[in-house]
Design an enzyme around this catalytic site. Structure first.
Site, mmCIF file in Angstrom:
data_model
loop_
_atom_site.group_PDB
_atom_site.id
_atom_site.type_symbol
_atom_site.label_atom_id
_atom_site.label_comp_id
_atom_site.label_asym_id
_atom_site.label_seq_id
_atom_site.Cartn_x
_atom_site.Cartn_y
_atom_site.Cartn_z
ATOM 1 N N PHE A 46 -53.416 -28.501 -63.219
ATOM 2 C CA PHE A 46 -52.163 -29.122 -63.656
ATOM 3 C C PHE A 46 -50.948 -28.649 -62.877
ATOM 4 C CE2 PHE A 46 -54.942 -28.114 -67.370
ATOM 5 C CZ PHE A 46 -55.594 -29.332 -67.407
ATOM 6 N N GLY A 57 -61.583 -31.180 -62.053
ATOM 7 C CA GLY A 57 -62.231 -31.589 -63.294
ATOM 8 C C GLY A 57 -62.029 -33.075 -63.539
ATOM 9 N N PRO A 71 -63.255 -46.677 -62.660
ATOM 10 C CA PRO A 71 -62.661 -46.945 -63.966
ATOM 11 C C PRO A 71 -63.086 -45.960 -65.060
ATOM 12 C CG PRO A 71 -64.073 -48.784 -63.244
ATOM 13 C CD PRO A 71 -64.000 -47.808 -62.118
ATOM 14 N N THR A 130 -63.814 -42.496 -64.681
ATOM 15 C CA THR A 130 -63.074 -41.239 -64.582
ATOM 16 C C THR A 130 -61.573 -41.494 -64.698
ATOM 17 O OG1 THR A 130 -63.235 -41.398 -62.178
ATOM 18 C CG2 THR A 130 -64.825 -39.989 -63.282
ATOM 19 N N LYS A 181 -53.056 -46.142 -55.354
ATOM 20 C CA LYS A 181 -51.781 -45.432 -55.373
ATOM 21 C C LYS A 181 -51.897 -44.001 -55.919
ATOM 22 C CE LYS A 181 -49.165 -48.910 -57.123
ATOM 23 N NZ LYS A 181 -47.997 -49.817 -57.340
ATOM 24 N N GLY A 182 -52.466 -43.809 -57.068
ATOM 25 C CA GLY A 182 -52.506 -42.453 -57.632
ATOM 26 C C GLY A 182 -52.317 -42.521 -59.131
ATOM 27 N N GLY A 202 -53.290 -39.450 -61.426
ATOM 28 C CA GLY A 202 -53.471 -38.191 -62.163
ATOM 29 C C GLY A 202 -52.362 -37.868 -63.137
ATOM 30 N N GLU A 203 -51.122 -37.959 -62.698
ATOM 31 C CA GLU A 203 -50.024 -37.456 -63.528
ATOM 32 C C GLU A 203 -49.368 -38.566 -64.346
ATOM 33 O OE1 GLU A 203 -48.235 -34.162 -61.663
ATOM 34 O OE2 GLU A 203 -49.358 -34.466 -59.824
HETATM 35 MO MO1 MOS Z 1 -49.553 -31.642 -60.074
HETATM 36 S S1 MOS Z 1 -48.103 -30.773 -61.277
HETATM 37 O O1 MOS Z 1 -48.741 -31.770 -58.569
HETATM 38 O O2 MOS Z 1 -50.854 -30.533 -60.046
#
Ligand code: MOS
Length: 762
Positions: A245, A472, A653, A655, A722-723, A725-726
């Site tokens: 994170f 993960g 789709p 994960t 594009k991305g 994760g966050e």
């Molecule tokens: Mo993210 S806060 O760039 O691991």
């Protein structure tokens, strides 16, 4: 070098992007064969446990370690008096790879709560723990430092370039409706399941480090610099990471000291941080105070945004998450002023924590939008749609793709937004007021320089290798899927190697950058491989391609040209006298060249962010939340959340859905539970464990759903990703606060939202 290599064991054929591939590392994980950093026990290894300062600020007057040294198994005690001397490294924000410049065990000063003051080395973990617990450290000039945002206002200074567009004062003055409010987001700490840990094993000049990492290339180079050795001597291994994170992106002082001490001991050394130490080993999320002014005209069209955001940083480093800068891109305001201030505090250097700018930033901004919509008498979904931007209003460039309006519309329909209670306290279920809330989500597309090695053999087996990371999230699988897509082979044919610093410098696992970055470099490698094969095919007895052929691509077992000619790859390899072909694909940050790749390979983050080929590139989303606030106790429950997102091509789709649900659940915890509390009389953090630092758990999650809209962003990269994760966490806390306001009529502008904020008329 023998790297871990994984191929899927999934029976059903999976090919390319957009397919629900199961995790190729899943079986290793559920059978316990996946070895995380602290699972490694090099021969002759000893254990180390740091003792940390329980005070705020002070000076070490003396350390009595005589008794500790007599504990059976204790081998040595390091303090500032005998620890290796270390030069301050460059922080990530300053273009380096360190979490902070201040090293540990260097002098008698205690500069922040939780700073290590001793390192006890023992043959057993138990002896080292006992030693660290029983060591007697005397402090003098003990005092409380500042840990709160407003404790030390004299030390706040303007930071970075302000955004300044049009005439904000005029925009606000001419507004028919206006909001001026201050929002507050608290100090928070990452609490990955896997604690921070370093195992350092020297073999002569060569150092092997087992360490969970989001940035292997940076850690390898950073260690080489601080330990003053050739970078080729450093090998960092991190195939599996139990959550990060942002907290594992940078080289920490403990990591450096552990490696330096192992060198001095001449034995491998392992250190695992205690849960309490996890609050001070690495960075944390700074508290943020957001003063926001918004105005709109009588038609509900925005006239101005003014944002002033204050964050804290350490005494020794200036690090800002640039929260204010994340706001202007949201809507079409003609007048903008956004500025940041940094306020010095007595803590370790804060840093990245999931969506570092947007998590706090969209809490403030999306609450303010809700308040203004209410004042203007416009539905909050409609208000956002009406003010959608076609171009980035601060940069005045077009968006590559932006389905925010579509996310809002689809979400409203799927969530049943039309059923939103019109007035506060107008609907009750089981003695609780019902409220609906909405907020927009955004995360800029960040691209890391990246190199991959790609190999294709005569049997059509593929190897893809890069020093990328899986935190993960499923990256092992997605790397394989990208190769599968680019070569037209099933995932079953692809062997993936990541998580090792000896591999080609791979994408940094920060800023949700990995997949988009790998799409570029694997695509580049596949094109290069196809061109090379086309050249080799001229050596065949009957060359399959003529002068008119171009646009070569590998599709499974064949090389094909755009005009439709083709040749079996194994025949091309035969003609070339090869059994396999291997190429490296390297792609710098957008618009950059070889120097950028070189800087990255030497450990500088060197990322590209948000701007690609004259476009603003970001992922978008809309969060919908239902809350129930008990009429009497005012407890807040969240029975239902929906996120609708548009983030370009979704590689996997399965994960991806897990990512979004996890992000949204974290958003719930961040909105209702999480806060590191300060004891101001002592200048210390008090709730440094998982009993008192509350995070969301299963019982808090009733019904969470996530949906992705179809999108393919060709500006972002040739595969259109594009991305993600966050993105999932962004906006959730604002949606909850907005829903609480809808339920109760009480507006809370401070996180976490607590029942005590709702008691004014109880
Ligand atoms: Mo993210 S806060 O760039 O691991």
């Amino acid at each position: 070098m023998n790297h871990l290599s994984i191929t899927t064991t999934q029976k059903e054929t999976v090919q390319g992007l957009g397919k629900p591939a199961r995790r190729i590392d899943g079986i290793a994980k559920v059978t316990g064969r996946a070895r995380y950093a602290a699972d490694h026990i090099p021969p002759n290894m000893v254990h180390g446990v740091y003792a940390i300062a329980p005070i705020g600020l002070g000076t070490i007057a003396g350390i009595d370690s005589d008794a500790v040294r007599k504990i059976p198994g204790v081998l040595k005690v390091f303090t500032h008096e005998n620890a290796p001397k270390l030069e301050p490294p460059k922080t990530f924000s300053a273009g380096g790879n360190a979490q902070q410049s201040q090293m540990i065990l260097q002098d008698a000063e205690v500069r922040y709560h939780g700073q290590p003051v001793a390192l006890v080395i023992a043959a057993t973990l138990e002896a080292a723990m006992q030693g660290a617990r029983e060591i007697k450290v005397r402090y003098e000039k003990q005092r409380a430092g500042a840990l709160q945002l407003d404790a030390d206002k004299a030390n706040c200074e303007e930071h970075g370039e302000p955004v300044d567009v049009g005439d904000v004062a005029a925009g606000l003055e001419s507004a028919a409706h206006r909001i001026d409010a201050t929002y507050f987001s608290p100090t928070q700490h990452h609490n990955p399941m896997e604690p921070f840990t370093t195992t350092a094993a020297w073999d002569g000049p060569r150092l092997t480090v087992y360490q969970p990492s989001q940035f292997l290339v940076g850690m390898r180079n950073g260690l080489a610099d601080v330990l003053k050795t050739d970078v080729r001597n450093i090998h960092v291994i991190s195939p599996f990471v139990g959550g990060a994170f942002g907290s594992k992106a940078c080289m920490t002082p403990q990591m450096v000291m552990t490696c330096a001490v192992a060198r001095e001991l001449g034995r491998p050394l392992k250190v695992v941080a205690t849960r309490e130490q996890c609050f001070t080993v690495s960075s944390f999320r700074s508290p943020a105070r957001m003063e926001i002014s918004l105005g709109c005209d009588s038609d509900g069209m925005l006239t101005a945004l003014r944002a002033q955001v204050d964050e804290i940083t350490s005494r020794f480093d200036d690090v800002s998450m640039e929260i204010a800068a994340s706001m202007p891109r949201m809507y079409a305001w003609p007048n903008i002023e956004a500025r940041s201030r940094l306020c010095k505090a007595d803590c370790q250097t804060p840093g990245f924590m999931r969506a570092p700018a947007e998590t706090p930033g969209m809490f403030g901004l999306e609450c303010a939008m809700d308040e203004l919509a209410e004042k203007a008498g416009i539905d909050p979904v409609e208000f956002r749609i009406r003010n959608d931007a076609k171009r980035d209003p601060a940069l005045d460039i077009p968006f590559s793709s932006r389905l925010l309006v579509e996310c809002l519309k689809r979400g409203a329909e799927k969530f049943g937004w039309a059923e939103r209670p019109e007035k506060a306290r107008s609907r009750e279920v089981d003695g609780a007021w019902v409220g609906y809330g909405v907020a927009s989500a955004v995360y800029p597309t960040i691209v890391s320089p990246c190199s991959v090695d790609l190999e294709y053999d005569f049997e059509g087996n593929v190897k893809v290798a890069t020093a990328a990371h899986d935190l993960g999230t499923g990256q092992w699988t997605v790397v394989g899927q990208v190769a599968s897509e680019c070569l037209g082979v099933p995932l079953q044919k692809v062997a993936v190697s990541i998580g090792d610093s000896d591999l080609p410098p791979g994408a940094l696992a920060g800023g949700s950058a990995t997949t988009a970055s790998l799409c570029r470099s694997i695509h580049e490698a596949a094109e290069r491989m196809a061109r090379q094969l086309a050249d080799w095919s001229a050596r065949m007895d009957e060359p399959p391609f003529g002068d008119a052929d171009d646009g070569f691509q590998i599709r499974g077992a064949k090389l094909v040209s755009k005009s439709g000619n083709e040749a079996p790859i194994k025949d091309i390899l035969d003609a070339a006298g090869e059994t396999a072909i291997g190429v490296r694909g390297s792609t710098p940050a957008p618009g950059k060249g070889g120097k950028n790749l070189r800087a990255f390979a030497r450990g500088a983050p060197a990322l590209g962010a948000y701007q690609i080929d004259g476009h603003a590139v970001a992922s978008w989303g809309a969060q919908f939340v239902e809350v129930r606030v008990d009429k009497h106790t005012r407890t807040i429950r969240v029975p239902r959340m929906l996120g609708v997102f548009a983030a370009g091509t979704i590689a996997n789709p399965l994960t991806a859905r897990s990512q979004m649900l996890g992000g949204m659940l974290w958003g719930l915890g961040s909105g209702l539970l999480e806060q590191t509390r300060v004891d101001e009389t002592r200048g210390i953090w008090v709730n440094k464990d998982l009993a008192e630092y509350l995070v969301a758990c299963h019982a808090d999650s009733i019904e969470i759903d996530s949906e992705f809209l179809d999108e393919n962003d060709q500006v972002a990269n040739p595969l259109g990703a594009k991305g993600i994760g966050e993105l999932g966490i962004v906006g959730v806390s604002a949606a909850i606060a907005n829903a609480v306001s809808n339920a109760t009529g009480i507006r809370v502008r401070e996180l976490p939202l607590r029942l005590e904020n709702l008691l004014e008329d109880a």
